[in-house]
Structure formats: structure tokens, C-alpha cells
Design an enzyme around this catalytic site. Sequence first.
Site, PDB file in Angstrom:
ATOM      1  N   CYS A  15     -10.022 -17.330 -13.633  1.00  0.00           N
ATOM      2  CA  CYS A  15      -8.888 -16.552 -13.176  1.00  0.00           C
ATOM      3  C   CYS A  15      -7.473 -17.218 -13.663  1.00  0.00           C
ATOM      4  CB  CYS A  15      -9.015 -16.569 -11.703  1.00  0.00           C
ATOM      5  SG  CYS A  15      -7.677 -15.582 -10.968  1.00  0.00           S
ATOM      6  N   GLY A  48      -8.489 -16.694  -2.491  1.00  0.00           N
ATOM      7  CA  GLY A  48      -8.951 -17.315  -4.055  1.00  0.00           C
ATOM      8  C   GLY A  48      -8.384 -16.281  -4.991  1.00  0.00           C
ATOM      9  N   CYS A  49      -9.158 -16.201  -6.047  1.00  0.00           N
ATOM     10  CA  CYS A  49      -8.529 -15.476  -7.224  1.00  0.00           C
ATOM     11  C   CYS A  49      -8.324 -13.906  -6.958  1.00  0.00           C
ATOM     12  CB  CYS A  49      -9.756 -15.440  -8.527  1.00  0.00           C
ATOM     13  SG  CYS A  49      -9.400 -14.519  -9.785  1.00  0.00           S
ATOM     14  N   PHE A  50      -7.327 -13.325  -7.057  1.00  0.00           N
ATOM     15  CA  PHE A  50      -6.932 -12.206  -6.717  1.00  0.00           C
ATOM     16  C   PHE A  50      -7.786 -11.014  -7.414  1.00  0.00           C
ATOM     17  CE2 PHE A  50      -2.535 -12.764  -8.474  1.00  0.00           C
ATOM     18  CZ  PHE A  50      -3.019 -12.707  -9.728  1.00  0.00           C
ATOM     19  N   CYS A  52     -10.888 -11.185  -7.633  1.00  0.00           N
ATOM     20  CA  CYS A  52     -12.042 -10.747  -6.961  1.00  0.00           C
ATOM     21  C   CYS A  52     -11.861 -10.169  -5.711  1.00  0.00           C
ATOM     22  CB  CYS A  52     -12.977 -12.159  -6.551  1.00  0.00           C
ATOM     23  SG  CYS A  52     -13.588 -13.018  -8.386  1.00  0.00           S
TER      24      CYS A  52
END
Length: 217
Positions: A15, A48-50, A52
Site C-alpha cells: 500500500c 490500515g491500508c484503505f 483493503c
Amino acid sequence: MKFLKIALLLILISCTATLETAEKEIIMTTENEKLTDTGNQKAYFAGGCFWCMEPPFEALDVVLGATSGYMGGTMENPTYEDVVTGETGHAEVVEILYDPNIVTYEELLEVFWRNIDPTALNYQFADVGSQYRTEIFTVGENQMQAAETSKKELGDSGKFDKPIVTAISAAPKFYIAEEYHQDFYKKQAMRYEMYAKASGRKGYIGVTFVKVFPPAV
């Protein structure tokens, strides 16, 4: 050698890797409205990573849309390059637009909990740094109370053997992320699938989802 291959793969597809073909854009901001003109509401989740966090919400027919962006920092109009340093204080966030007459905020909270590791402080799986922290940004007192109740219930349930460290804060200004981040899992499906697996997120959710949130009998 196997570890080295996995590490190199994550560097290539993580990411935090900026797409070479993406152009820098002016970040538009939106004020957090408790209620939109159509009566729909917004919810904000940092997980966390957007990349996901969009899929699990957009998979619900009752959700009208999920938008990736940034929240909780000190810099105005941050770019992805700013946020990824971890120095601006922002978290990667998804803005969820929903009709409260069809889906409740409590139901959105359950989707959120099912797709993160709430015991991880300032990281989620392979993505490390405060920009990948888990946090619920609430709009209004009702959302704040619902989020705090939900967090307490999860902590008291004993389903996790570590404390729940997900923060809950009143929603500040939301900054929309660059266009190439929006619906990344659709635009770059192969890269997204590789990342989700290599990061450990997909495996964790696949096992923990059933263990922590067993199907209702």
C-alpha cells in the site's frame, strides 16, 4: 530465501508503493455532515491500508459508497506522499455513505471489527506506521456512544487475548485521497489480490473471522 522473496514482493505491491503512472492531484476536502441533503449519513473508519477497507463495505448492497482519504493529522490538504511518511499524523480512512433507514451504524461497526486486527497498535499486518493505525472517527454523539459501546463489548467478550487498542475520536476534516487510490481493488485487481495475500491480512481475516465472530446459530 522464502522470507526475502516475500519481503521483495511486499515492497513491489504494498500500500505504501506509489503508482508510477499516477499524477499528483489537488486534494479536495469535505466537511463532515451528520446528515446529507438526501438524508444519508457518513461513517469514517481507519483500518490500515484503505485499499483493503473499501471492498468489505462496498460488498454490502446497503452501503451507497466508500471513499478513501485521510483524517486525523495536522497538515491541511495532505497528499499521499505526505501521509505515507507517517509524519503528518493522518490515518488512511474510508468514508462510508449509507442510508440509516436501511443499515444501522452498529452494523457498519461490526463490518469494521471483522476486517482489522484491533489489537495491533500503529500497524496493520505488513503496513507499519501511525498512518496505518485503527481508529473510528465518529460524527455526532450517537456514533460516539455506539462506537464506545461496541469496543467495550468486543473487549469484554474475551475473543482476543490482547487489549483492544483501536482509538475512537470525533471526526475532524476528511481529505479525499488521489483518484488512483479510489476502488483500487477494482482498477488493479491482480496487484490488490497479491498484496492482500502477501501482507497477511487475507489469511488473518480468513481464520480470525470464524474464530472471533462465529456464524450465528
